[in-house]
Design an enzyme around this catalytic site. Structure first.
Site, mmCIF file in Angstrom:
data_model
loop_
_atom_site.group_PDB
_atom_site.id
_atom_site.type_symbol
_atom_site.label_atom_id
_atom_site.label_comp_id
_atom_site.label_asym_id
_atom_site.label_seq_id
_atom_site.Cartn_x
_atom_site.Cartn_y
_atom_site.Cartn_z
ATOM 1 N N GLY A 16 0.870 -1.187 0.000
ATOM 2 C CA GLY A 16 0.000 0.000 0.000
ATOM 3 C C GLY A 16 0.894 1.220 0.000
ATOM 4 N N ALA B 174 7.318 -0.492 -4.805
ATOM 5 C CA ALA B 174 7.605 0.359 -3.642
ATOM 6 C C ALA B 174 8.880 1.201 -3.785
ATOM 7 C CB ALA B 174 7.651 -0.431 -2.334
ATOM 8 N N ALA B 175 9.500 1.193 -4.964
ATOM 9 C CA ALA B 175 10.693 2.032 -5.147
ATOM 10 C C ALA B 175 10.302 3.513 -5.001
ATOM 11 C CB ALA B 175 11.303 1.785 -6.514
ATOM 12 N N GLY B 176 9.191 3.895 -5.632
ATOM 13 C CA GLY B 176 8.719 5.288 -5.540
ATOM 14 C C GLY B 176 8.304 5.632 -4.115
ATOM 15 N N ASP B 177 7.700 4.675 -3.432
ATOM 16 C CA ASP B 177 7.271 4.921 -2.040
ATOM 17 C C ASP B 177 8.480 5.110 -1.137
ATOM 18 O OD1 ASP B 177 4.686 4.511 -2.929
ATOM 19 O OD2 ASP B 177 4.744 2.371 -2.483
HETATM 20 O O1 RIB Z 1 3.636 1.408 -4.723
HETATM 21 C C1 RIB Z 1 3.561 0.038 -4.509
HETATM 22 C C2 RIB Z 1 2.254 -0.332 -3.873
HETATM 23 O O2 RIB Z 1 1.213 -0.035 -4.767
HETATM 24 C C3 RIB Z 1 2.115 -1.795 -3.558
HETATM 25 O O3 RIB Z 1 2.616 -2.130 -2.298
HETATM 26 C C4 RIB Z 1 0.636 -2.050 -3.740
HETATM 27 O O4 RIB Z 1 -0.028 -2.320 -2.545
HETATM 28 C C5 RIB Z 1 0.084 -0.801 -4.420
HETATM 29 O O5 RIB Z 1 -0.639 -0.039 -3.576
#
Ligand code: RIB
Length: 306
Positions: free
Chosen positions: A40, A250-253
């Site tokens: 998420g 999740a690289a951007g996160d």
């Molecule tokens: O940015 C990656 C995330 O996007 C994943 O972890 C997935 O849950 C989606 O929300």
């Protein structure tokens, strides 16, 4: 001085299939490898900020399904303040289906579940922590009305907002002028600016158009071509670190969460971009969203080695 990073956003249970190539329409790929992890965009950014050394509170809605208690416990283990992670009765948590190909590229589809219960009413309940924020970090896996509500409130209280416009979808463009720092990839930047980034020459004009719309700092992440920040005073570019990517989820996160930490620590934009790029480079060398987010020590060591 306030140094709380308040992340307002989504959490998902990620169901991952790693395969040697992504399927064509109608194709079945066999011999995939399955993994269930927590993800998420909101949660990933909260975890990234906490592991990078930030004091983090997470505002989010989860469901009542079996995976959820463990998910929230993990946030606490990372030192995240979860007082305003609300459990929505009768709902399931958000879920994402993630298919990953051999070079780490992915396909994603998301069922928002309880994430769409993060309404302005829930935001009101979380005011004790929001009022104490040095920066508010959001993405776009929660309702548009909530994003706008938070932006209006933050503007009134002069709390800076870092918004990661991801995933790109319809948004009231009059609101972008109220964002302090926008973080987008090429596709999202193009969507917001109503331009197309085809070559590297298109990047700065797109960022300039977004700046003209009133955003203070525009950051465009360019994958293997690094990242660029443009504001009224400067243009800062950092190259990407070369690593062997196994999964870009999740690289951007990780970039956003660790950038927020560098920002509240008062690092220069150049240092902050380098710090965030290092964190996201480490992230892509591992499988899964939250399991691949690095800790501060790893980021510092990675940077010291380069
Ligand atoms: O940015 C990656 C995330 O996007 C994943 O972890 C997935 O849950 C989606 O929300």
């Amino acid at each position: 001085m306030k140094n709380n990073i308040v992340v307002i956003g989504s959490s998902n249970v990620d169901l991952i299939m790693k395969m040697d190539h992504l399927p064509e329409k109608g194709e079945t790929v066999t011999d995939a490898e399955f993994m269930q992890v927590y993800g998420g965009k909101g949660a990933n950014q909260a975890v990234a900020a906490a592991r990078a050394g930030g004091r983090v509170a997470f505002v989010n809605c989860v469901g009542e399904d079996a995976y959820t208690p463990r998910m929230v416990e993990n946030y606490r283990n990372d030192g995240i303040d979860t007082r305003f992670v609300f459990t929505e009765r009768g709902m399931t948590s958000g879920h994402a289906l993630v298919m990953i190909g051999d070079k780490g590229e992915n396909y994603l589809s998301v069922d928002p579940g309880a994430n769409y219960r993060l309404t302005p009413k829930r935001i009101d309940e979380a005011m004790p922590v929001i009022d104490d924020a040095a920066v508010i970090v959001m993405q776009y896996e929660i309702p548009e009305e909530t994003i706008k509500y938070v932006i209006d409130y933050a503007n009134k209280k002069t709390i800076p907002v870092l918004w990661n416009f991801a995933p790109a979808r319809t948004f009231d463009l009059s609101y972008t002028s109220k964002i302090n720092t926008l973080v987008v990839n090429e596709l999202e930047a193009g969507y917001l600016a109503q331009m197309t980034i085809e070559t590297e020459h298109d990047v700065e004009p797109t960022a300039s158009k977004l700046l003209k719309g009133g955003i203070e700092n525009v950051i465009i992440t360019l994958g293997q071509n690094g990242a660029i920040l443009v504001n009224g005073d400067e243009t800062v570019r950092v190259p990407a670190f070369e690593v062997d990517a196994v999964d870009t989820t999740a690289a951007g996160d990780t970039f956003c969460g660790s950038f927020a930490v560098a920002y509240v620590e008062g690092k220069s934009f150049k240092e902050a971009l380098r710090f965030a790029s290092a964190a996201s480079a480490i992230c892509v060398t591992r499988m899964g969203a939250q399991p691949s987010v690095p800790k501060r020590k790893e980021i510092d060591l990675f940077l010291a080695d380069r």
